[in-house]
Design an enzyme around this catalytic site. Structure first.
Site: not given
Ligand code: M6R
Length: 604
Positions: A2, A27, A75, A99-100, A480, A484, A487, A503, A599
């Site tokens: 938010c 945001r 949000w 906010n929060g 992952e 990262k 990329e 193996h 993206k």
């Protein structure tokens, strides 16, 4: 996620507020609103969706002369993204933006309702404005009423409040959520939940500390309190351009997003990880009836998060789970069982392969669930159910916080299903919830860790490749970590199950092979250790990430949270993200926009 703005001054208040909100758009939000107090009148406008909808609604409103206003982008967390739930929230004579999360809002709401207060929204925020007004009615002093209000709030908040009974001031309070107040050369006053909203407007600012509260007016300037005592103003010059402001002082969006994970994960669990159970208001109580197994389908990072969580679905919820790469799934003529729950995972909600796989499942009559970061995206619109990950906008092409929040949502989902199927005891669920609530702390990046990884990174720039290895859920984390790194560094990196090295892949081991070993204490530590010993015996260069010092490692990153495998998972995730970032920086690459990548992959 938010955003908050506030303004007192002579400029066109509406434009200043909307302009400030635009700077906070990155945001992520799903509704927006402003309230302007001028000549003892409050004008308030709210709109669901993008700021252009709010602009449309306010097009005939032209504020004049001196006044003040507050604005917000929301949000949704408590209650759906509707106009009623959008901020500012109105009492009888005051408006608030926040906010929060007010953790004790249920308790406060009950108290206020018992006093006859009527609530309009489903938000936690609305209690603030009513509590203030009830306090004012008793105390007859707006500052005392505001102080008494803030004293009752538990949780995280950044709050701005305007009231007709004190039409010159904006009251503010901050605890746990960021808030900045500043002024320009003319004495006009600006608020923002990030300095992005103040850049180019305020010349000097105060970054409020937790526990700070006070009021501002044109006549009095900024008056700040903490612990009931007036506090000196620690003003700093505000410099910088708008793009760097959006990066919040970080070098790259990816770096900012790594640091943001603590905050966004707290948002992800908000209202879902309750004291005794996991609750998803997005799912019907009978959501899981008749489901025999789960198929997860996704691409890239989202696939890795799905693979990680398949271990949780099987272990905790005792439900057979398969994980599919969407581009493969589409063309393999899959056998689809209508009793399978088909889960798609996507940050963007627009990935072409995932979307097509989802359509196939839907057309075959499967129940579909999207784990997604972008509301109203194509994947969300098509799915029967959606759990939003609440990561906020992710700008770095290399996904970080989206992965973290996906894993968190699915961890909670596995517990939700376990509750439904009664595959775990109440005690076990409670212990998991405790672990979940601990994660925002576990992913906090401390300076020492970042500095250590930065220094280590210079030893990992050459060589003929990287193996990231782990077992169990740490195998997908290894995938992952390798994704990262490749990329953004353009170095060859692979993720492998640690037990699989002998193996075949171990043939590559020599001193120029870098092995990043994920060695959690809670899952198969001894087994991974012996796999790493085998690599060490072949002279591979080893970076061990573990709470346990491993003598044969060339380098070692010490992790702390070894009480629960998932805490270790999230903590190690941050280390691998930082490692990729720092290697890429040293190689001089474009961290946020690596070559050849987009993206959102909306084509096949
Ligand atoms: O938006 P999605 O999660 O559906 O995107 C899937 C992949 O394209 C994405 O995760 C990609 O692998 C990222 N660049 C990873 O950092």
């Amino acid at each position: 996620m938010c955003g908050i703005v506030g303004y007192i001054g002579n400029e066109n208040i509406k434009e200043v507020l909307v302009d400030g909100l635009r700077e906070l758009e990155y945001r992520g939000y799903d509704s927006a609103g402003i309230a302007v107090l001028q000549d003892d009148e409050i004008h308030s406008y709210k709109a669901v969706g993008k700021l252009k909808n709010l602009e449309e609604k306010t097009k005939n409103f032209t504020p004049h002369t001196l006044g003040m206003g507050i604005g917000h982008t929301r949000w949704a967390t408590h209650g759906k993204p509707t106009e009623i739930n959008a901020h500012p929230h109105l009492g009888e004579f005051s408006y608030v933006v926040h906010n929060g999360i007010i953790e004790n809002y249920q308790e406060l709401k009950k108290e206020l309702q018992a006093q006859g207060v009527k609530f309009l929204s489903q938000t936690d925020t609305e209690v603030i404005v009513h509590l203030f007004e009830q306090n004012y009615k008793l105390l007859k002093d707006p500052m005392k009423a505001f102080e008494a209000t803030v004293e009752r709030l538990q949780g995280a908040y950044a709050v701005l409040l305007m009231t007709k009974v004190d039409a010159d001031r904006i009251y503010f309070a901050k605890n746990g959520s960021p808030m900045i107040v500043g002024n320009d050369q003319n004495g006009d006053i600006y608020f923002g939940s990030s300095d992005a909203a103040l850049i180019g407007k305020a010349s000097e600012v105060i970054y409020l500390d937790d526990g700070d509260y006070g009021y501002t007016s044109i006549k009095e300037g900024i008056t700040l309190f903490s612990d009931g005592k007036e506090k000196e103003l620690n003003k700093k010059a505000l410099v910088g351009d708008r793009v760097s402001a959006q990066k919040g002082g970080f070098r790259f969006f990816m770096e900012k997003e790594i640091y943001e994970q603590s905050e966004v994960l707290a948002d992800t669990v908000m209202g879902r990880a309750l004291d005794e159970k996991i609750a998803f208001e997005e799912l019907d109580p009978n959501f899981f009836d008749g489901i025999e197994d789960i198929t997860i389908c996704a691409c890239g990072t989202s696939y890795n998060s799905g693979l990680a969580c398949s271990y949780l679905f099987e272990r905790q919820a005792k439900i057979r789970t398969s994980v599919e790469i969407a581009s493969e799934f589409r063309y393999k003529d899959p056998l689809l069982n209508p009793k399978t729950l088909f889960v798609v995972i996507s940050q963007s909600g627009e990935t072409a392969d995932t979307l097509e796989a989802l359509k196939m499942a839907r057309d075959a009559g499967l129940k579909t669930l999207a784990i997604c970061n972008v509301d109203n995206s194509s994947i969300v619109r098509i799915s029967d159910y959606t759990l939003l990950t609440r990561a906020g906008i992710e700008k770095g092409v290399a996904s970080t916080k989206a992965f973290a929040t996906q894993v968190m949502v699915m961890w909670m989902l596995s517990l939700y299903i376990a509750q439904h199927k009664k595959t775990m005891t109440q005690e076990q669920i409670k212990a998991e919830i405790e672990a979940i609530r601990h994660i925002p702390q576990a992913v906090k990046v401390n300076d020492k860790l970042h500095e250590k990884v930065k220094r280590l990174s210079k030893r990992y720039l050459h060589g003929h490749g990287f193996f990231f290895i782990g077992r169990d859920l740490f195998y997908p984390l290894a995938l992952e970590g390798a994704l990262k790194l490749k990329e953004i560094s353009y170095l060859h990196a692979e993720g492998y199950p640690a037990g699989e090295m002998k193996h075949g892949p171990i043939a590559l081991a020599d001193s120029n092979l870098f092995t990043i070993a994920l060695m959690p204490k809670n899952i198969h530590y001894d087994k991974v250790k012996s796999n790493v010993e085998e690599l060490s015996a072949r002279d591979a260069t080893i970076l061990a990430i573990s709470p346990e010092r491993f003598e044969l490692a060339d380098d070692y990153v010490h992790t702390y949270y070894s009480d629960h495998a998932m805490s270790e998972f999230f903590e190690m995730m941050v280390v691998t993200q930082l490692l990729a970032l720092e290697i890429s920086v040293r190689l001089g690459n474009d961290v946020d926009m690596p070559r050849n990548l987009a993206k959102s992959v909306t084509v096949e």
